[in-house]
Every structure is written in structure tokens, then in C-alpha cells.
Write a protein that holds these residues in place. Structure first.
Motif, PDB file in Angstrom:
ATOM      1  N   GLN A 283       0.822  -1.207   0.000  1.00 36.09           N
ATOM      2  CA  GLN A 283       0.000   0.000   0.000  1.00 36.09           C
ATOM      3  C   GLN A 283       0.856   1.257   0.000  1.00 36.09           C
ATOM      4  O   GLN A 283       0.550   2.233  -0.689  1.00 36.09           O
ATOM      5  N   ARG A 284       1.934   1.240   0.775  1.00 34.28           N
ATOM      6  CA  ARG A 284       2.832   2.395   0.806  1.00 34.28           C
ATOM      7  C   ARG A 284       3.481   2.623  -0.553  1.00 34.28           C
ATOM      8  O   ARG A 284       3.593   3.757  -1.018  1.00 34.28           O
ATOM      9  N   LEU A 285       3.886   1.544  -1.207  1.00 37.37           N
ATOM     10  CA  LEU A 285       4.508   1.673  -2.521  1.00 37.37           C
ATOM     11  C   LEU A 285       3.489   2.140  -3.565  1.00 37.37           C
ATOM     12  O   LEU A 285       3.797   2.999  -4.403  1.00 37.37           O
ATOM     13  N   ALA A 286       2.287   1.580  -3.523  1.00 31.05           N
ATOM     14  CA  ALA A 286       1.255   1.965  -4.496  1.00 31.05           C
ATOM     15  C   ALA A 286       0.936   3.449  -4.370  1.00 31.05           C
ATOM     16  O   ALA A 286       0.698   4.133  -5.386  1.00 31.05           O
ATOM     17  N   ALA A 287       0.912   3.966  -3.146  1.00 33.19           N
ATOM     18  CA  ALA A 287       0.637   5.389  -2.944  1.00 33.19           C
ATOM     19  C   ALA A 287       1.707   6.263  -3.586  1.00 33.19           C
ATOM     20  O   ALA A 287       1.456   7.426  -3.930  1.00 33.19           O
ATOM     21  N   MET A 288       2.908   5.692  -3.783  1.00 27.13           N
ATOM     22  CA  MET A 288       4.010   6.413  -4.424  1.00 27.13           C
ATOM     23  C   MET A 288       4.060   6.166  -5.931  1.00 27.13           C
ATOM     24  O   MET A 288       4.932   6.699  -6.617  1.00 27.13           O
ATOM     25  N   GLY A 289       3.159   5.320  -6.435  1.00 24.82           N
ATOM     26  CA  GLY A 289       3.187   5.000  -7.854  1.00 24.82           C
ATOM     27  C   GLY A 289       4.174   3.904  -8.207  1.00 24.82           C
ATOM     28  O   GLY A 289       4.684   3.859  -9.331  1.00 24.82           O
ATOM     29  N   VAL A 290       4.427   3.010  -7.264  1.00 20.64           N
ATOM     30  CA  VAL A 290       5.419   1.945  -7.453  1.00 20.64           C
ATOM     31  C   VAL A 290       4.768   0.593  -7.202  1.00 20.64           C
ATOM     32  O   VAL A 290       4.020   0.423  -6.235  1.00 20.64           O
ATOM     33  N   GLU A 291       5.055  -0.373  -8.069  1.00 19.05           N
ATOM     34  CA  GLU A 291       4.573  -1.732  -7.891  1.00 19.05           C
ATOM     35  C   GLU A 291       5.695  -2.588  -7.312  1.00 19.05           C
ATOM     36  O   GLU A 291       6.797  -2.613  -7.865  1.00 19.05           O
ATOM     37  N   PRO A 292       5.465  -3.295  -6.209  1.00 21.96           N
ATOM     38  CA  PRO A 292       6.513  -4.146  -5.635  1.00 21.96           C
ATOM     39  C   PRO A 292       6.854  -5.312  -6.556  1.00 21.96           C
ATOM     40  O   PRO A 292       5.984  -5.842  -7.242  1.00 21.96           O
ATOM     41  N   VAL A 293       8.128  -5.696  -6.560  1.00 22.66           N
ATOM     42  CA  VAL A 293       8.576  -6.781  -7.436  1.00 22.66           C
ATOM     43  C   VAL A 293       9.167  -7.927  -6.604  1.00 22.66           C
ATOM     44  O   VAL A 293       8.646  -9.024  -6.565  1.00 22.66           O
ATOM     45  N   GLY A 294      10.304  -7.691  -5.937  1.00 21.86           N
ATOM     46  CA  GLY A 294      10.953  -8.753  -5.178  1.00 21.86           C
ATOM     47  C   GLY A 294      11.674  -9.739  -6.082  1.00 21.86           C
ATOM     48  O   GLY A 294      11.999  -9.453  -7.231  1.00 21.86           O
TER      49      GLY A 294
END
Length: 323
Positions: A283-294
């Protein structure tokens, strides 16, 4: 008496063994993430999220150290001055890793040789944006106008060799059009001229213009991702609108100095992967416009090698140079 001596000797051996194990275990002291950009930007915020995940997952504090200058290469150089022990990491983005080493002749490091990938943290698509009242309504409109009047459409960027510059040059190449690149000192002045109608279009990293899109100042024609993104529901890809092969996205990941112990890289990778799986992190990443990858260090290394090769080909094909 003999038995007591034997017990004491055994206890001393165990204590020494535990001490050696504790000393060898990674990490056994604080860690550091070098951010090659100013505090408060998206790279800095993502690094602080990673620092929190490392602290929580590995039980040692992690500090963030902003070392700015030379397009991110000064911070990269500082990491290469540190010991190759996994305790000093670099917050990596396209600039200091895949763009500048191929664009700036004074850079002596090779990221493929000198850095060890740790983890691919997140990715954000390029977005093709125009001012809200622009007559350009789609990528098809943009291509048609560019072909009808070559060398008249203008696209803005945050500087020569920036992500936005290369994303625009890639569009020219893939679409077979010729536009005029207008370089600014940062995204903010470029956005001001987009809104004012002095420049036609911009191909920028989504987090950099997210606020302008949300406020309604910009309209998004398309995203540069391979497939539609949950970050921008309903927005088509550039490739799906008649520009095959166009893929442009920014990324963020962590690197150690090459030669760092594999056990350290695996420990760091596991801690951040675990953190990225948490809903609150996503959620924190999405709010920044970033999709988590790992993923694994190896998969991140393969991704970087591919992006490095693609970026080099673009720089050579588009004859991009820094005077």
C-alpha cells in the motif's frame, strides 16, 4: 578435580564458539543504505522503507545516507569505497546504474562488474502526459501529428540523459517519428511549461508526475509498461496503441559492492522480500506510484543486464550525448 577442569574447558570452548558464531553471523552491526539523491524524493523514501524492513527483519539498525551529486554517480562511488561485506548498500535507479555509465565518459565504474544485485524492490511505468486541454487525445493522435509535421512537436524532460529524455527518444525510435527535445533542470519546470502550453508532451516516470495527474493538470495518454497497470486503471499501454516494442519503466533496487558474501546478500534479500509481501508495504509503494517486485538477486541481475544493453543501444541509435 579432573571432571571440574573438563567441565570448565568445555564451557570455555562453547563460549568461544558462540562468540565466533555471533561475530560471523550477518548482520552483527548496523547497516547503511547510500542514497545518491536528495532527501525527500522518491528514491529516498523507498530507501527508508527498505531500511525499516531490514531493521525489522534482521534485527540491526539501518541508516540512510544521502550522498548527492554527478547524477547519482558520486553516491555510487562512495559505495565502491566501502568494504565488500554487505553492510553498505546503494539505492539503485536507472541513472547511476544503466544510463550514466554509458553516457558520461568520466565514469570509471561498470555496474555489471562492480556491483552485486541484492533485490529488485519496485517498478513504476513511464507515462505519456499532455496538458489537460491538449488536442492530443491518444498515442495515435500523437504519432499522426508527428508524422504529418516532422520536427514540430516538442517533448520535455528533466535534463539531457534523464529518464524522461531517454523515454522520449525511445518513442521517436519505435514510432518512427521526429520530435524536438526540450531539456529542463528538473521535472517541475518541465511540467510548468507543459501546463502552460509551451511544450506538447512529456514521457516521464509516473511517481514524478503523479501529483499533476491526480490534480487534473495532466492527462495521461498511455503508460510505457508491457501490460496495463493497477496503478493507472483503464490507461492503455503505448504498444497497444500502435507503437510495438515500446516499453519504458523506471525501477528501484538495492546493490552491494561486488564480492560481498553470498550469505549476506541472501539474508538481505530474504528480509526485504518478506517485507514486500506485507499488505501495508504494498500500500505504501502503491501510494508512491510503485509496484513491488521482489525476487532473487540472480533475477534482478538478469533484469539489469537486459536494461543495460537496451539503454546502450538506445543511446547509440539516438546519438544521445552530453556536451
Amino acid at each position: 578435580m579432573m571432571q571440574r577442569r573438563l567441565l570448565l574447558a568445555t564451557a570455555a570452548t562453547l563460549a568461544a564458539t558462540r562468540g565466533a558464531w555471533a561475530q560471523d553471523r550477518f548482520p552483527n552491526r548496523p547497516m547503511r543504505i547510500v542514497v545518491p539523491f536528495s532527501a525527500g524524493g522518491s528514491t529516498d523514501i523507498l530507501s527508508r522503507i527498505c531500511a525499516q524492513l531490514m531493521t525489522e527483519g534482521l534485527g540491526q539498525p539501518t541508516v540512510v545516507d544521502n550522498i548527492t551529486g554527478a547524477g547519482g554517480t558520486l553516491g555510487a562511488g562512495r559505495v565502491l569505497e566501502a568494504a565488500a561485506d554487505g553492510y553498505t548498500l546503494m539505492a539503485g535507479t536507472p541513472g547511476p546504474v544503466t544510463i550514466n555509465p554509458q553516457l558520461l565518459p568520466h565514469i570509471t565504474y561498470d555496474p555489471r562488474r562492480d556491483f552485486a544485485p541484492v533485490i529488485f524492490v519496485g517498478e513504476s511505468p513511464a507515462v505519456v502526459v499532455v496538458r489537460n486541454d491538449s488536442p492530443l487525445r491518444s498515442i495515435q493522435d500523437l504519432v499522426a501529428r508527428a508524422k504529418a509535421a516532422p520536427g514540430t512537436l516538442t517533448y520535455a524532460s528533466a535534463g539531457i540523459g534523464s529518464f524522461a529524455h531517454l523515454s522520449g527518444a525511445l518513442f521517436e525510435w519505435r514510432a518512427g517519428v521526429q520530435m524536438i527535445h526540450v531539456s529542463y533542470r528538473g521535472t517541475a519546470p518541465a511540467a510548468t511549461d507543459i501546463i502552460g502550453g509551451r511544450v506538447d508532451v512529456m514521457f516521464e516516470n509516473y511517481p514524478s508526475v503523479q501529483g499533476y495527474i491526480t490534480s487534473g493538470a495532466f492527462r495521461t495518454l498511455a503508460i510505457g509498461a508491457e501490460r496495463p497497470s493497477a496503478l493507472l486503471p483503464g490507461v492503455p499501454t503505448v504498444a497497444s496503441q500502435g507503437v510495438p516494442g515500446y516499453v519504458s519503466s523506471s525501477w528501484f533496487g538495492l546493490f552491494a559492492r561486488a564480492g560481498a558474501p553470498p550469505a549476506a546478500l541472501q539474508a538481505l534479500n530474504a528480509a526485504i522480500n518478506a517485507g514486500l509481501r506485507k499488505p501495508e508495504t504494498a500500500q505504501r509503494l502503491a501510494a508512491m506510484g510503485v509496484e513491488p517486485v521482489g525476487g532473487t538477486p540472480e533475477s534482478f541481475g538478469s533484469y539489469i543486464a537486459q536494461r543495460y544493453a537496451e539503454t546502450g543501444e538506445l543511446i547509440r541509435t539516438a546519438h544521445i550525448t552530453v556536451d
